[in-house]
Design a protein around this motif. Structure first.
Motif, PDB file in Angstrom:
ATOM      1  N   TYR A 139       0.832  -1.207   0.000  1.00 42.76           N
ATOM      2  CA  TYR A 139       0.000   0.000   0.000  1.00 42.76           C
ATOM      3  C   TYR A 139       0.868   1.259   0.000  1.00 42.76           C
ATOM      4  N   ARG A 140       1.932   1.261   0.789  1.00 42.22           N
ATOM      5  CA  ARG A 140       2.797   2.448   0.869  1.00 42.22           C
ATOM      6  C   ARG A 140       3.484   2.714  -0.463  1.00 42.22           C
ATOM      7  N   VAL A 141       3.913   1.663  -1.148  1.00 40.47           N
ATOM      8  CA  VAL A 141       4.582   1.837  -2.433  1.00 40.47           C
ATOM      9  C   VAL A 141       3.608   2.364  -3.484  1.00 40.47           C
ATOM     10  N   SER A 142       2.377   1.861  -3.472  1.00 41.16           N
ATOM     11  CA  SER A 142       1.399   2.312  -4.462  1.00 41.16           C
ATOM     12  C   SER A 142       0.920   3.730  -4.200  1.00 41.16           C
ATOM     13  N   ASP A 143       1.081   4.218  -2.980  1.00 46.20           N
ATOM     14  CA  ASP A 143       0.558   5.529  -2.606  1.00 46.20           C
ATOM     15  C   ASP A 143       1.596   6.640  -2.734  1.00 46.20           C
ATOM     16  N   SER A 144       2.852   6.317  -2.999  1.00 48.00           N
ATOM     17  CA  SER A 144       3.920   7.314  -3.001  1.00 48.00           C
ATOM     18  C   SER A 144       4.580   7.381  -4.370  1.00 48.00           C
ATOM     19  N   LEU A 145       4.655   8.581  -4.932  1.00 51.02           N
ATOM     20  CA  LEU A 145       5.368   8.767  -6.191  1.00 51.02           C
ATOM     21  C   LEU A 145       6.875   8.654  -6.004  1.00 51.02           C
ATOM     22  N   SER A 146       7.366   9.083  -4.845  1.00 51.23           N
ATOM     23  CA  SER A 146       8.806   8.988  -4.580  1.00 51.23           C
ATOM     24  C   SER A 146       9.251   7.534  -4.498  1.00 51.23           C
ATOM     25  N   LEU A 147       8.463   6.698  -3.818  1.00 55.80           N
ATOM     26  CA  LEU A 147       8.818   5.287  -3.723  1.00 55.80           C
ATOM     27  C   LEU A 147       8.653   4.584  -5.061  1.00 55.80           C
ATOM     28  N   ARG A 148       7.681   5.023  -5.857  1.00 53.75           N
ATOM     29  CA  ARG A 148       7.544   4.458  -7.205  1.00 53.75           C
ATOM     30  C   ARG A 148       8.798   4.758  -8.021  1.00 53.75           C
ATOM     31  N   GLU A 149       9.333   5.958  -7.868  1.00 49.20           N
ATOM     32  CA  GLU A 149      10.565   6.298  -8.576  1.00 49.20           C
ATOM     33  C   GLU A 149      11.752   5.524  -8.003  1.00 49.20           C
ATOM     34  N   PHE A 150      11.745   5.280  -6.692  1.00 47.66           N
ATOM     35  CA  PHE A 150      12.808   4.493  -6.073  1.00 47.66           C
ATOM     36  C   PHE A 150      12.832   3.069  -6.619  1.00 47.66           C
ATOM     37  N   LEU A 151      11.648   2.511  -6.879  1.00 45.22           N
ATOM     38  CA  LEU A 151      11.569   1.172  -7.449  1.00 45.22           C
ATOM     39  C   LEU A 151      11.844   1.152  -8.944  1.00 45.22           C
ATOM     40  N   GLY A 152      11.870   2.320  -9.574  1.00 41.78           N
ATOM     41  CA  GLY A 152      12.100   2.372 -11.007  1.00 41.78           C
ATOM     42  C   GLY A 152      10.863   2.078 -11.834  1.00 41.78           C
ATOM     43  N   LEU A 153       9.683   2.407 -11.300  1.00 33.35           N
ATOM     44  CA  LEU A 153       8.423   2.161 -11.996  1.00 33.35           C
ATOM     45  C   LEU A 153       7.866   3.474 -12.532  1.00 33.35           C
TER      46      LEU A 153
END
Length: 471
Positions: A85-99
């Motif tokens: 849920y945290r990954v899907s809710d954050s643009l920064s974490l999405r960029e951290f994952l490379g998505l």
């Protein structure tokens, strides 16, 4: 005041109209460390055996999988659902994952199935890879190790335990004892009173939880009895890095569990023995110990004749607190006697006392970061191997935070935010100080301000107490 209106979402959106995403400085720095060392290539190479020959259900890249659990450590999220849920809710974490914005973030079921697919040895390989990054950055010595253990609450309840011999539940067992004494058809209240009065002890030899058979009945540090596991750390006392972490049954003694932990730590140090730090390393250590582990520091739970003798035979000096015991008999145990007396002499030196203080500081710090703020004090997984996978990735995140703390001054994203806030407050105070200095014509004595002066409308004390939240 306006009114909220129903809006129809557009079918096409130009990328130039999208709001520019702000990169999180902490995760950007972490990604820079991982990319510089080519972490994704390494993760795909060690996970090559898990790739299917034919296309099945779409999965995630190994680098994304390991990054998701690093997010769990840095954000203090305990469950895989919370991570997803945290990954899907954050643009920064999405960029951290490379998505990208069009790609779907990993679901919790995908994380769970991937964790079960990848074995424990692969997670240990990732942990060793992070240790090599610490050695390259001058943050790993391996000369002196501190050992200690803590308890993790298992994802199982005591009320679900059953007898190992006949499979009876606890209530059925107490009912059978009452019937043996002639008490028939007892009510739940009568059964509780009877169980409270009788002498009892929950033994792991007699009871087991059917949902998590590897969990053990353990007395926690706060006095509660719970099903738990034992997590043991071996920490480098020069840098604070976690050299090895093992998950073992909660009822295993310290002298028995330390053999596995020290063996893993010794193998890691031997593998990197003599490795020099890079020219631009951020740490103070020049080289990993070329002769391996030289000293082991522990509390009184790890002291025994066999422990001191076994470590002395492999050339490791012990600095382990000695509990109060009766006078020992050393007939036919000259080697054990020499090892115990040498350990006792080291405890009385200034170096030994300093090592004991440093052991308590650094090991307790790793426990606090991994299990308290890291969210792993109570596990949401079952089975020793599944828990060990999560703990290894948590420890990898802790070791990476040592590099980030040396580079950025913050080891987690929350610390980075607090550091930025503190810098802003200092900047504002400097500006206010310069403004006050310009306004004041000369040196003057200002009246002492009270906490009531902070309110511009000069409200009364009763009004202030009514407005307070009590925090």
């Amino acid at each position: 005041m306006g009114r909220r209106k129903q809006k129809q979402s557009s079918f096409w959106v130009e990328t130039s109209q999208l709001q520019v995403r702000g990169r999180h400085p902490f995760y950007a720095g972490l990604n820079e460390i991982l990319d510089r060392a080519k972490f994704d290539c390494y993760a795909e190479r060690i996970c090559h055996k898990y790739y299917a020959d034919r296309m099945g259900r779409p999965s995630i890249a190994p680098g994304i999988y390991f990054r998701c659990f690093l997010v769990g450590y840095f954000e203090g999220i305990d469950s895989e659902r919370g991570i997803a849920y945290r990954v899907s809710d954050s643009l920064s974490l999405r960029e951290f994952l490379g998505l990208s914005l069009e790609e779907q973030t990993p679901d919790h079921s995908t994380l769970s199935k991937t964790r079960r697919l990848i074995n424990l040895g692969t997670h240990q390989a990732v942990f060793r890879w992070v240790l090599k990054r610490l050695a390259a950055e001058g943050l790993l010595s391996g000369k002196t190790l501190g050992v200690d253990a803590t308890s993790l609450e298992a994802n199982a309840a005591l009320k679900s335990i059953v007898r190992r011999d006949n499979g009876a539940s606890y209530d059925e067992h107490v009912t059978a004892l009452m019937e043996a004494e002639g008490i028939e058809e007892a009510t739940p209240a009568e059964r509780q009173r009877y169980d409270r009065r009788r002498k009892k002890s929950l033994s792991n030899q007699d009871w087991v939880n059917p949902y998590d058979p590897e969990a053990r009945i353990t007395k926690m540090k706060d006095g509660r009895t719970h099903l738990a596991y034992k997590a043991e750390h071996a920490v480098d006392l020069e840098s604070g890095a976690v050299m090895a972490v093992t998950v073992q049954p909660g009822d295993r003694g310290d002298t028995d569990s330390m053999l596995l932990t020290l063996s893993d730590a010794g193998c890691a140090v031997t593998e990197m023995a003599g490795q020099s730090a890079d020219a631009q390393a951020v740490g103070p250590v020049d080289m990993v110990s070329a002769v391996g582990v030289e000293r082991v520091v522990g509390d009184k739970g790890y002291h025994s004749k066999n422990t001191c003798q076994d470590l002395a035979e492999v050339g490791v000096r012990t600095v382990i607190s000695e509990p109060e015991r009766k006078r020992q008999k050393w007939e036919g145990q000259r080697a054990a006697q020499a090892a115990v007396y040498a350990n006792r002499r080291r405890l009385q030196t200034k170096t030994g006392k300093a090592l004991m203080r440093r052991r308590g500081e650094l090991i307790e710090r790793s426990f606090a970061h991994l299990y308290d703020t890291g969210g792993m004090r109570r596990v949401h997984l079952r089975g020793k191997e599944n828990i060990a996978k999560r703990v290894l990735l948590h420890a990898s995140g802790f070791n990476l935070s040592l590099i980030l703390r040396a580079v950025m001054g913050a080891g987690t994203a929350r610390q980075a935010a607090d550091l930025l806030t503190a810098v802003c407050f200092v900047f504002l105070r400097l500006i206010n100080g310069e403004t006050d200095a310009r306004r004041s014509p000369g040196p003057s004595v200002r009246p002492k301000r009270t906490h009531l002066d902070q309110f511009p409308h000069r409200c009364s004390r009763r009004e202030i107490e009514a407005l307070s939240t009590g925090c």
